[in-house]
Motif scaffolding. Structure first.
Motif, short mmCIF file in Angstrom:
data_model
loop_
_atom_site.label_atom_id
_atom_site.label_comp_id
_atom_site.label_asym_id
_atom_site.label_seq_id
_atom_site.Cartn_x
_atom_site.Cartn_y
_atom_site.Cartn_z
N LEU A 1 4.77 22.04 -3.26
CA LEU A 1 3.89 21.91 -4.43
C LEU A 1 4.09 23.11 -5.34
O LEU A 1 4.03 24.26 -4.89
N TYR A 2 4.30 22.84 -6.62
CA TYR A 2 4.49 23.90 -7.61
C TYR A 2 3.21 24.09 -8.42
O TYR A 2 2.52 23.11 -8.77
N GLU B 1 -8.50 20.49 -3.71
CA GLU B 1 -9.41 19.55 -4.36
C GLU B 1 -9.71 19.98 -5.79
O GLU B 1 -9.83 19.13 -6.69
N ALA B 2 -9.82 21.28 -6.01
CA ALA B 2 -10.06 21.78 -7.37
C ALA B 2 -8.87 21.48 -8.27
O ALA B 2 -9.04 21.10 -9.44
N PRO C 1 -0.94 10.84 -5.01
CA PRO C 1 -1.24 10.14 -3.75
C PRO C 1 -1.06 11.03 -2.52
O PRO C 1 -1.86 10.96 -1.58
N LYS C 2 -0.03 11.86 -2.53
CA LYS C 2 0.20 12.77 -1.40
C LYS C 2 -0.95 13.76 -1.28
O LYS C 2 -1.52 13.96 -0.19
N LEU C 3 -1.31 14.40 -2.39
CA LEU C 3 -2.31 15.46 -2.35
C LEU C 3 -3.71 14.91 -2.07
O LEU C 3 -4.49 15.52 -1.33
N VAL D 1 0.85 -1.19 0.00
CA VAL D 1 0.00 0.00 0.00
C VAL D 1 0.88 1.24 0.00
O VAL D 1 1.90 1.30 0.71
N ASN D 2 0.51 2.22 -0.79
CA ASN D 2 1.28 3.46 -0.90
C ASN D 2 1.44 4.12 0.47
O ASN D 2 0.45 4.37 1.17
N ALA D 3 2.68 4.40 0.84
CA ALA D 3 2.96 4.96 2.17
C ALA D 3 2.42 6.37 2.33
O ALA D 3 2.09 6.80 3.45
N ASP D 4 2.30 7.12 1.24
CA ASP D 4 1.70 8.46 1.31
C ASP D 4 0.25 8.35 1.77
O ASP D 4 -0.22 9.13 2.62
N ALA D 5 -0.47 7.39 1.19
CA ALA D 5 -1.87 7.19 1.56
C ALA D 5 -1.99 6.70 3.00
O ALA D 5 -2.91 7.10 3.74
#
Length: 304
Positions: free
Chosen positions: A223-224, A243-244, A257-259, A196-200
């Motif tokens: 974040l850019y 979210e947008a 995954p991070k965002l 499982v993705n560690a970011d999640a």
């Protein structure tokens, strides 16, 4: 810390001493705000692979624990898994950036994440005494996973998404003054381990724990607005705008995954989130204990 008695006159650099005092004065209200609260840290990037940065990260976690912050560390280990598979003569396969994890590959994932990366970090944290405990999502059914359904119809094998979190074990450990170090392996259907993705995982744990903050250490400043323009760093973003941005499809694949996790964590009641550059010395402390912080800060507040 020096214990040498100050018996001989010596020149005093008052400017340097006053600068140190200002740093402590600035940090104090932030220390007070986090003391007794939980911070989840996703450990990754160069901070995880560079020997000097690993030691600095350990020092930062120890300092946080010393001032009464409950720290939970989550880690992955993609490069280490890939290297181990190649050493064993098995070439990794990816579909749209997702690791295809058959039963043999899952054995390697588990061996590397739980048996090597996790134990190395726990060992470093415990050099000064009883500080850290290593575990994976399988332990105490901390994290259960559902099999990931690939939109393209590919069978990814034992790759999962977080289904549920039971933070009982984490609360017991932090309550005893210990730092849980969690590897990105979860308990899946029929008792099989899942990758499982560690970011999640970091975001899901932060939400389940009601964390004050979740922090992601990466190899970028934050974040850019434009991934190709280092000058387009976004210092602060509220969850609605985040979210947008995700819905627009304008986010670099590696950041999704991070965002997505950050958005879910903020909606679940986590106080704030940050993506920071783990290549900076003491990046974690700079983010938590200074007024300006580093990287990109995500909040539920409306951006002005």
């Amino acid at each position: 810390m020096s214990t040498t008695p100050r018996t001989q006159p010596r020149p005093v650099d008052t400017g340097t001493l006053q600068a140190k005092a200002r740093v402590l004065h600035e940090a104090l209200p932030w220390i007070r705000s986090f003391t007794g609260r939980t911070i989840v840290v996703k450990y990754g990037g160069n901070a995880m692979t560079d020997e000097r940065l690993r030691d600095l990260f350990v020092e930062d976690v120890l300092l946080l624990r010393t001032v009464g912050v409950d720290v939970v560390v989550v880690h992955g280990g993609g490069p280490e898994i890939t290297a181990a598979m190649r050493e064993l003569g098995k070439e990794p396969r990816f579909v749209d950036g997702q690791r295809v994890t058959d039963a043999e590959a899952m054995d390697v994932v588990r061996m590397v994440l739980v048996g090597r990366v996790n134990k190395d970090l726990v060992g470093r944290l415990n050099r000064t005494g009883r500080v850290a405990v290593g575990l994976s999502g399988e332990d105490g059914l901390l994290i259960t996973a559902r099999k990931r359904i690939d939109p393209g119809g590919h069978d990814l094998g034992f790759v999962g998404d977080v289904e549920s979190v039971d933070p009982t074990a984490l609360r017991a450990l932090t309550g005893a003054g210990l730092v849980p170090v969690v590897a990105g392996v979860a308990a899946g259907p029929e008792g099989h381990p899942y990758n499982v993705n560690a970011d999640a995982i970091a975001a899901a744990l932060a939400g389940a724990l009601g964390a004050a903050k979740v922090v992601y250490l990466t190899n970028v400043e934050g974040l850019y607005a434009d991934a190709g323009d280092p000058g387009s760093l976004i210092p602060k973003l509220d969850v609605g705008d985040l979210e947008a941005m995700l819905a627009s499809g304008a986010v670099h694949t590696g950041m999704v995954p991070k965002l997505a996790g950050i958005a879910a964590a903020l909606r679940a009641g986590v106080g704030s989130a940050s993506i920071i550059d783990g290549r900076l010395d003491h990046a974690l402390l700079l983010e938590l204990f200074t007024d300006e912080g580093v990287g990109t800060l995500f909040t539920t507040e409306t951006s002005s």
